[in-house]
Design an enzyme around this catalytic site. Structure first.
Site, PDB file in Angstrom:
ATOM      1  CG  HIS A  49      -2.011  -1.004   1.182  1.00 18.87           C
ATOM      2  ND1 HIS A  49      -2.871  -1.155   0.120  1.00 18.87           N
ATOM      3  CD2 HIS A  49      -2.368  -1.949   2.095  1.00 18.87           C
ATOM      4  CE1 HIS A  49      -3.707  -2.149   0.376  1.00 18.87           C
ATOM      5  NE2 HIS A  49      -3.430  -2.640   1.564  1.00 18.87           N
ATOM      6  CG  ASP A  88      -3.637  -8.253   0.947  1.00 19.58           C
ATOM      7  OD1 ASP A  88      -4.703  -7.724   1.310  1.00 19.58           O
ATOM      8  OD2 ASP A  88      -2.665  -8.405   1.702  1.00 19.58           O
ATOM      9  CG  HIS A 133      -7.035  -4.976   2.319  1.00 19.43           C
ATOM     10  ND1 HIS A 133      -6.642  -6.025   3.128  1.00 19.43           N
ATOM     11  CD2 HIS A 133      -8.011  -4.313   2.986  1.00 19.43           C
ATOM     12  CE1 HIS A 133      -7.357  -5.990   4.248  1.00 19.43           C
ATOM     13  NE2 HIS A 133      -8.190  -4.966   4.178  1.00 19.43           N
ATOM     14  CG  ASP A 179      -5.828  -9.893   3.803  1.00 18.42           C
ATOM     15  OD1 ASP A 179      -5.736 -10.455   2.696  1.00 18.42           O
ATOM     16  OD2 ASP A 179      -5.347  -8.767   4.034  1.00 18.42           O
TER      17      ASP A 179
END
Length: 393
Positions: free
Chosen positions: A137, A173, A175, A262
């Site tokens: 990120h 991921d 995200h 996740d």
């Protein structure tokens, strides 16, 4: 069993800890390594220690001003000016707060991903795994989403600069892999594929199908968002189709993948409803395509994963078992209720606040179908058609 894979790790990476209550807990690195060792799947001869990244290497993906700010905030007592500037650089938030020694420990993590890339690109191993990495990120001039420096972006830029080859970045991921996407949004030699929960409800709010790259890089950015409560079958159907089509189209020289775990139903920070099965199957697809298109060249990084007790060690172990073609994987396909090593359970049960799972894979009866399963699956298929509309079948 192939030994042509290396496991990159250094104890310094355990110092990447924001505070005692933060969900990003490096203890998961120790738990994973211990599980692999107790399963007889990780030998000292397979391990490599990373060096720290140089400032010149950090500059491949970050601005001088940002690096200077990270350094200033890493002091035991940062100056008033550094603290005043911390908001502007994204390093004074609940998600990504500054901490002492931040610069040195994070550049060690970046160095680990560079080391993994060098090992693979120099031919010393087909595959390299660096679970401390995957901080996807961080932006060129801003920390975000638990990420200070973006080791994935630096490693890809390093591969481009030193070896001049085409790189496919695959982000699994839950995200969206926004930091890596924006780093190479105009680059026709780096293709980014992110498979994630839709940003309508989840940080960072990006990763829509219409984010396709710009300029010469148009079409080199592929985002495949899925709906909340997506289950294994829909997730894997979409992942396999997207990855196979993108690899055939782009024909990369090396695959760099990020393996946040996740998307599991037990993860506290997202809404996808998958089991450990996807973490056994996704690496299998990447591994096969790496050998088919990239002469085996595959660099894998860690990432998110916030149920560190019940999910992360098992999910990340499947990644290493795939890289080494360990016979335990085939046994798991024949015996899905195979128990975890008793010595590992005994080591960690007393430390875990939650009851540890007894088996490598989640029990089938734990995952009842979601009420809107068919509707979610169909919605994911329609979205995927839009995401892949410019990628030939």
């Amino acid at each position: 069993m192939s030994q042509n894979a290396v496991y990159v790790f250094h104890d310094d990476e355990l110092r990447y800890r924001f505070n005692d209550t933060h969900p990003f807990d490096p203890e998961r690195l120790l738990m994973t390594r211990d599980l692999l060792e107790k399963a007889g799947a990780l030998q000292p001869s397979q391990m490599r220690e990373p060096r720290a990244a140089t400032e010149e290497e950090l500059l491949l993906a970050h601005t001088p001003e940002y690096i200077a700010e990270v350094k200033a905030l890493s002091e035991p007592a940062p100056s008033e000016q550094a603290i005043a500037d911390s908001d502007r650089f994204g390093l004074n938030t609940e998600d990504t707060p500054f901490f002492p020694g931040m610069h040195d420990v994070t550049r060690r993590i970046v160095g680990g991903s560079i080391e993994a890339a060098d090992i693979v690109m120099s031919g010393r191993a087909d595959h390299a795994l660096h679970l401390g990495g995957g901080l996807h990120h961080a932006l060129p001039n801003k920390g975000a989403g638990f990420c200070v420096y973006n080791d994935a972006s630096v490693a890809i830029a390093y591969i481009r600069k030193r070896y001049g080859v085409k790189v496919l970045y695959v982000d699994t991921d839950v995200h969206h892999g926004d930091g890596v996407q924006w780093s190479f949004y105009h680059d026709p030699h780096v293709c980014t594929l992110s498979f994630h929960e839709t940003g309508k409800y989840l940080f960072p709010g990006t990763g829509a199908p219409n984010e396709r790259g710009e300029g010469e890089g148009y079409g080199m950015c592929v985002n495949v968002p899925v709906e909340p409560y997506t289950e294994d079958d829909s997730w894997l159907e979409g992942f396999d189709e997207a990855l196979e089509r993108v690899v055939r189209f782009f024909k990369p020289d090396v695959i760099v993948s990020q393996h946040g775990c996740d998307a599991h139903a037990l993860d506290p920070l997202a809404h996808v409803h998958c089991s450990t099965r996807i973490y056994m199957e996704m690496p299998k697809t990447i591994h096969s395509l790496a050998h088919q298109y990239c002469q085996g060249r595959w660099v894998a990084l860690g990432g998110g994963g916030y149920d560190i007790w019940r999910v992360v060690p098992r999910a990340w172990s499947f990644l290493w078992l795939t890289m080494t073609e360990h016979p335990l994987l085939e046994r798991l396909r024949q015996e899905p209720d195979l128990p975890l090593p008793a010595a590992w359970l005994a080591e960690w049960a007393g430390k875990s606040p939650l009851e540890l799972p007894p088996t490598w894979l989640d029990a089938v009866h734990e995952w009842t179908p979601m009420p809107r399963r068919d509707e979610i699956t169909e919605k994911n298929r329609r979205t995927r058609e839009i995401s892949l509309m410019y990628v030939p079948k």
